[in-house]
Design a protein around this motif. Structure first.
Motif, PDB file in Angstrom:
ATOM      1  N   LEU A 144       0.824  -1.193   0.000  1.00 19.60           N
ATOM      2  CA  LEU A 144       0.000   0.000   0.000  1.00 19.60           C
ATOM      3  C   LEU A 144       0.868   1.256   0.000  1.00 19.60           C
ATOM      4  O   LEU A 144       0.493   2.285   0.527  1.00 19.60           O
ATOM      5  CB  LEU A 144      -0.921   0.002   1.225  1.00 19.60           C
ATOM      6  N   GLY A 145       2.056   1.162  -0.557  1.00 19.09           N
ATOM      7  CA  GLY A 145       2.963   2.302  -0.584  1.00 19.09           C
ATOM      8  C   GLY A 145       2.541   3.350  -1.583  1.00 19.09           C
ATOM      9  O   GLY A 145       1.595   3.179  -2.340  1.00 19.09           O
ATOM     10  N   PRO A 146       3.261   4.486  -1.613  1.00 16.06           N
ATOM     11  CA  PRO A 146       2.936   5.576  -2.536  1.00 16.06           C
ATOM     12  C   PRO A 146       3.069   5.132  -3.981  1.00 16.06           C
ATOM     13  O   PRO A 146       3.778   4.191  -4.315  1.00 16.06           O
ATOM     14  CB  PRO A 146       3.977   6.650  -2.186  1.00 16.06           C
ATOM     15  N   ARG A 147       2.364   5.819  -4.861  1.00 20.02           N
ATOM     16  CA  ARG A 147       2.477   5.524  -6.295  1.00 20.02           C
ATOM     17  C   ARG A 147       3.872   5.891  -6.788  1.00 20.02           C
ATOM     18  O   ARG A 147       4.469   6.862  -6.336  1.00 20.02           O
ATOM     19  CB  ARG A 147       1.432   6.329  -7.079  1.00 20.02           C
ATOM     20  N   GLU A 148       4.368   5.095  -7.717  1.00 19.81           N
ATOM     21  CA  GLU A 148       5.692   5.345  -8.248  1.00 19.81           C
ATOM     22  C   GLU A 148       5.696   6.599  -9.113  1.00 19.81           C
ATOM     23  O   GLU A 148       4.710   6.910  -9.777  1.00 19.81           O
ATOM     24  CB  GLU A 148       6.159   4.143  -9.077  1.00 19.81           C
ATOM     25  N   GLN A 149       6.857   7.279  -9.115  1.00 18.37           N
ATOM     26  CA  GLN A 149       6.967   8.506  -9.897  1.00 18.37           C
ATOM     27  C   GLN A 149       6.737   8.237 -11.382  1.00 18.37           C
ATOM     28  O   GLN A 149       6.277   9.108 -12.121  1.00 18.37           O
ATOM     29  CB  GLN A 149       8.355   9.127  -9.681  1.00 18.37           C
ATOM     30  N   ALA A 190     -14.193   9.711  -5.111  1.00 23.66           N
ATOM     31  CA  ALA A 190     -14.058   8.605  -4.162  1.00 23.66           C
ATOM     32  C   ALA A 190     -13.325   7.445  -4.816  1.00 23.66           C
ATOM     33  O   ALA A 190     -13.922   6.548  -5.409  1.00 23.66           O
ATOM     34  CB  ALA A 190     -15.434   8.165  -3.670  1.00 23.66           C
ATOM     35  N   GLU A 191     -11.991   7.475  -4.716  1.00 21.19           N
ATOM     36  CA  GLU A 191     -11.186   6.366  -5.202  1.00 21.19           C
ATOM     37  C   GLU A 191      -9.866   6.361  -4.436  1.00 21.19           C
ATOM     38  O   GLU A 191      -9.430   7.397  -3.932  1.00 21.19           O
ATOM     39  CB  GLU A 191     -10.931   6.482  -6.711  1.00 21.19           C
ATOM     40  N   PRO A 192      -9.230   5.204  -4.325  1.00 25.55           N
ATOM     41  CA  PRO A 192      -7.992   5.118  -3.541  1.00 25.55           C
ATOM     42  C   PRO A 192      -6.856   5.898  -4.184  1.00 25.55           C
ATOM     43  O   PRO A 192      -6.767   5.994  -5.410  1.00 25.55           O
ATOM     44  CB  PRO A 192      -7.683   3.613  -3.536  1.00 25.55           C
ATOM     45  N   GLY A 193      -5.991   6.423  -3.341  1.00 22.81           N
ATOM     46  CA  GLY A 193      -4.780   7.084  -3.819  1.00 22.81           C
ATOM     47  C   GLY A 193      -3.560   6.259  -3.490  1.00 22.81           C
ATOM     48  O   GLY A 193      -2.509   6.807  -3.161  1.00 22.81           O
ATOM     49  N   VAL A 194      -3.681   4.944  -3.545  1.00 18.28           N
ATOM     50  CA  VAL A 194      -2.593   4.033  -3.207  1.00 18.28           C
ATOM     51  C   VAL A 194      -2.480   2.977  -4.299  1.00 18.28           C
ATOM     52  O   VAL A 194      -3.365   2.840  -5.158  1.00 18.28           O
ATOM     53  CB  VAL A 194      -2.835   3.333  -1.851  1.00 18.28           C
ATOM     54  N   ASP A 195      -1.369   2.216  -4.278  1.00 21.27           N
ATOM     55  CA  ASP A 195      -1.226   1.101  -5.215  1.00 21.27           C
ATOM     56  C   ASP A 195      -2.363   0.109  -4.999  1.00 21.27           C
ATOM     57  O   ASP A 195      -2.669  -0.266  -3.865  1.00 21.27           O
ATOM     58  CB  ASP A 195       0.113   0.405  -5.009  1.00 21.27           C
ATOM     59  N   LEU A 196      -2.955  -0.342  -6.075  1.00 22.27           N
ATOM     60  CA  LEU A 196      -4.109  -1.230  -5.963  1.00 22.27           C
ATOM     61  C   LEU A 196      -3.680  -2.664  -5.684  1.00 22.27           C
ATOM     62  O   LEU A 196      -2.500  -3.007  -5.707  1.00 22.27           O
ATOM     63  CB  LEU A 196      -4.952  -1.136  -7.229  1.00 22.27           C
ATOM     64  N   ALA A 197      -4.672  -3.517  -5.421  1.00 20.25           N
ATOM     65  CA  ALA A 197      -4.405  -4.894  -5.003  1.00 20.25           C
ATOM     66  C   ALA A 197      -3.541  -5.627  -6.021  1.00 20.25           C
ATOM     67  O   ALA A 197      -3.941  -5.763  -7.192  1.00 20.25           O
ATOM     68  CB  ALA A 197      -5.718  -5.636  -4.805  1.00 20.25           C
ATOM     69  N   PRO A 198      -2.371  -6.117  -5.632  1.00 25.75           N
ATOM     70  CA  PRO A 198      -1.498  -6.823  -6.574  1.00 25.75           C
ATOM     71  C   PRO A 198      -2.176  -7.971  -7.314  1.00 25.75           C
ATOM     72  O   PRO A 198      -1.926  -8.157  -8.515  1.00 25.75           O
ATOM     73  CB  PRO A 198      -0.355  -7.313  -5.677  1.00 25.75           C
ATOM     74  N   HIS A 229     -12.291   7.887   0.674  1.00 26.02           N
ATOM     75  CA  HIS A 229     -10.945   7.342   0.768  1.00 26.02           C
ATOM     76  C   HIS A 229     -10.030   8.006  -0.237  1.00 26.02           C
ATOM     77  O   HIS A 229      -9.809   7.541  -1.325  1.00 26.02           O
ATOM     78  CB  HIS A 229     -10.944   5.826   0.586  1.00 26.02           C
ATOM     79  N   HIS A 230      -9.487   9.143   0.166  1.00 23.30           N
ATOM     80  CA  HIS A 230      -8.614   9.922  -0.686  1.00 23.30           C
ATOM     81  C   HIS A 230      -7.233  10.028  -0.045  1.00 23.30           C
ATOM     82  O   HIS A 230      -6.996   9.552   1.049  1.00 23.30           O
ATOM     83  CB  HIS A 230      -9.164  11.335  -0.886  1.00 23.30           C
ATOM     84  N   ARG A 231      -6.350  10.715  -0.712  1.00 19.69           N
ATOM     85  CA  ARG A 231      -5.007  10.913  -0.177  1.00 19.69           C
ATOM     86  C   ARG A 231      -5.060  11.796   1.073  1.00 19.69           C
ATOM     87  O   ARG A 231      -5.727  12.812   1.109  1.00 19.69           O
ATOM     88  CB  ARG A 231      -4.105  11.592  -1.211  1.00 19.69           C
ATOM     89  N   THR A 232      -4.326  11.375   2.091  1.00 18.21           N
ATOM     90  CA  THR A 232      -4.138  12.195   3.268  1.00 18.21           C
ATOM     91  C   THR A 232      -2.644  12.292   3.506  1.00 18.21           C
ATOM     92  O   THR A 232      -2.011  11.307   3.885  1.00 18.21           O
ATOM     93  CB  THR A 232      -4.809  11.571   4.507  1.00 18.21           C
ATOM     94  N   GLY A 233      -2.037  13.425   3.291  1.00 20.12           N
ATOM     95  CA  GLY A 233      -0.589  13.556   3.372  1.00 20.12           C
ATOM     96  C   GLY A 233      -0.092  13.827   4.773  1.00 20.12           C
ATOM     97  O   GLY A 233      -0.835  14.102   5.693  1.00 20.12           O
ATOM     98  N   ASP A 234       1.216  13.714   4.926  1.00 22.82           N
ATOM     99  CA  ASP A 234       1.844  14.035   6.205  1.00 22.82           C
ATOM    100  C   ASP A 234       1.965  15.535   6.386  1.00 22.82           C
ATOM    101  O   ASP A 234       2.232  15.994   7.463  1.00 22.82           O
ATOM    102  CB  ASP A 234       3.235  13.404   6.283  1.00 22.82           C
TER     103      ASP A 234
END
Length: 389
Positions: free
Chosen positions: A10-15, A48-56, A384-389
């Motif tokens: 569930l890491g960040p999306r790749e550049q 409303a969509e995930p901002g993470v890598d999706l299910a492998p 479920h959106h991006r929530t940054g640090d």
């Protein structure tokens, strides 16, 4: 994006995905400008969509299907629908006994067809605002009338106005209720008793319930989704419910959705109209993704929900304005319209845009509006959106 317990899946999306990201509706410059007047300096939280890598397993299934090099007409094996019901039985204790499961291109398609089949021009369709903005457009474009039964906001919590619903449902012109469960955008997870009361009121007034349950899986820890079908058992209420993997697994651009009902007449009418409009043709990638998601995506999804819970807690402690009451989640800045929270873009607690309003037209930009958000343990995590640090 914060991560959970070192779960790198569930890491960040790749550049390297920046090019495809430019095409995403939620961050597309032209789309943002059309809705909010500008695209720069916004934190888009309106899709409303995930901002993470999706299910492998889903990604692997799509890659494997693409590698076959054949994309023609394909049947839908029974195991595809079976995978959905295995998931529902395991996650929600709901089985398919006595029910019919139909395929539809989208939730909006399903609701639009049901409005057409269950009502006549000029009839009323009951909505409970604040609610997903597309419902109103679906009703209006069908030549029907919106009958409003607004949610009540009491003691920092939204609830259904049952007296208002009974009065609205008693009008013979109002034939259908679109029930959002869990409710988007306020996030309430309706209880069994609440849903049973809705079923009783609608049964007594011969109002058909269309339950949009597309966010059913996305519950904050400690909460449980209740299918309207279960709460309506024995009430005599007619109902149909929308489901599918598009929100659970972030597959709105790939997968079909499902319509569930116990009413054979409604199922037949829906299937007939779908066939007439050629809405039942299979997408080979959608079939592969849906089956893989429900069969193999459980571990990823469990981590995803934990990530949502952690990010929600993190935001409640650190978002601008949270310090006003010692970090209480109820003080998160959000976008608010005349009817309550609305989809929009917020930056540092300043509301910079509101989407919605009459006719679906963008409303003027507003500033420095706040509304209360229910504590996180009393909401589903449907935003479920991006929530940054």
């Amino acid at each position: 994006m914060r991560s959970v317990g070192g779960a790198n899946q569930l890491g960040p999306r790749e550049q390297g995905r920046a090019e495809s990201a430019e095409q995403r509706q939620g961050t597309d410059t032209g789309t943002l400008e059309s809705h909010f007047g500008r695209a720069e300096g916004l934190l888009p939280l309106w899709i409303a969509e995930p901002g993470v890598d999706l299910a492998p397993p889903v990604v692997d299934a799509l890659r494997s299907r693409a590698a076959e090099g054949w994309y023609g007409y394909e049947t839908r094996p029974s195991r595809v629908i079976d995978s959905f019901w295995t998931w529902m039985a395991g996650r929600h204790g709901w089985d398919e006994a006595g029910l019919q499961t139909l395929v539809s291109p989208s939730i909006g398609t399903s609701i639009g067809i049901l409005i057409q089949e269950l009502t006549q021009p000029g009839d009323g369709v009951i909505l409970q605002p604040p609610v997903f903005t597309d419902f109103k457009a679906l009703v209006a474009s069908s030549g029907r009338t919106v009958a409003r039964n607004a949610l009540l906001f009491e003691s920092d919590r939204y609830r259904i106005d049952f007296d208002g619903l009974a009065a609205t449902a008693s009008d013979p012109r109002n034939r259908v209720l679109i029930l959002c469960s869990p409710h988007n955008p306020v996030g309430r997870v309706w209880t069994y008793d609440e849903l049973a009361t809705v079923a009783t009121i609608c049964a007594e007034n011969d109002v058909f319930v269309v339950a949009d349950e597309i966010h059913a899986d996305i519950m904050m820890p400690g909460h449980q989704f209740v299918p309207f079908a279960r709460a309506a058992t024995g009430s005599g209420a007619g109902w149909a419910a929308t489901h599918g993997p598009i929100k659970t697994f972030g597959l709105a651009g790939v997968c079909d959705t499902l319509l569930i009902t116990s009413d054979e007449g409604v199922a037949g009418a829906f299937q007939s109209r779908s066939s007439q409009l050629h809405l039942t043709r299979n997408n080979v990638f959608g079939l592969a993704a849906l089956e893989a998601a429900y069969q193999q995506g459980g571990e990823w999804f469990d981590q995803f929900v934990l990530l949502l819970a952690e990010n929600s807690s993190h935001a409640s402690r650190t978002a601008p304005g949270a310090c006003e009451s010692g970090g209480n989640p109820g003080d998160l800045p959000c976008v608010a319209g005349p009817e309550g929270p609305r989809a929009g873009c917020a930056r540092g607690g300043e509301v910079v845009g509101i989407r919605g309003g009459d006719g679906g037209q963008p409303r003027p930009l507003v500033r420095s509006r706040r509304c209360r958000v229910r504590p996180c343990d009393d909401r589903c995590a449907s935003i479920h959106h991006r929530t940054g640090d």
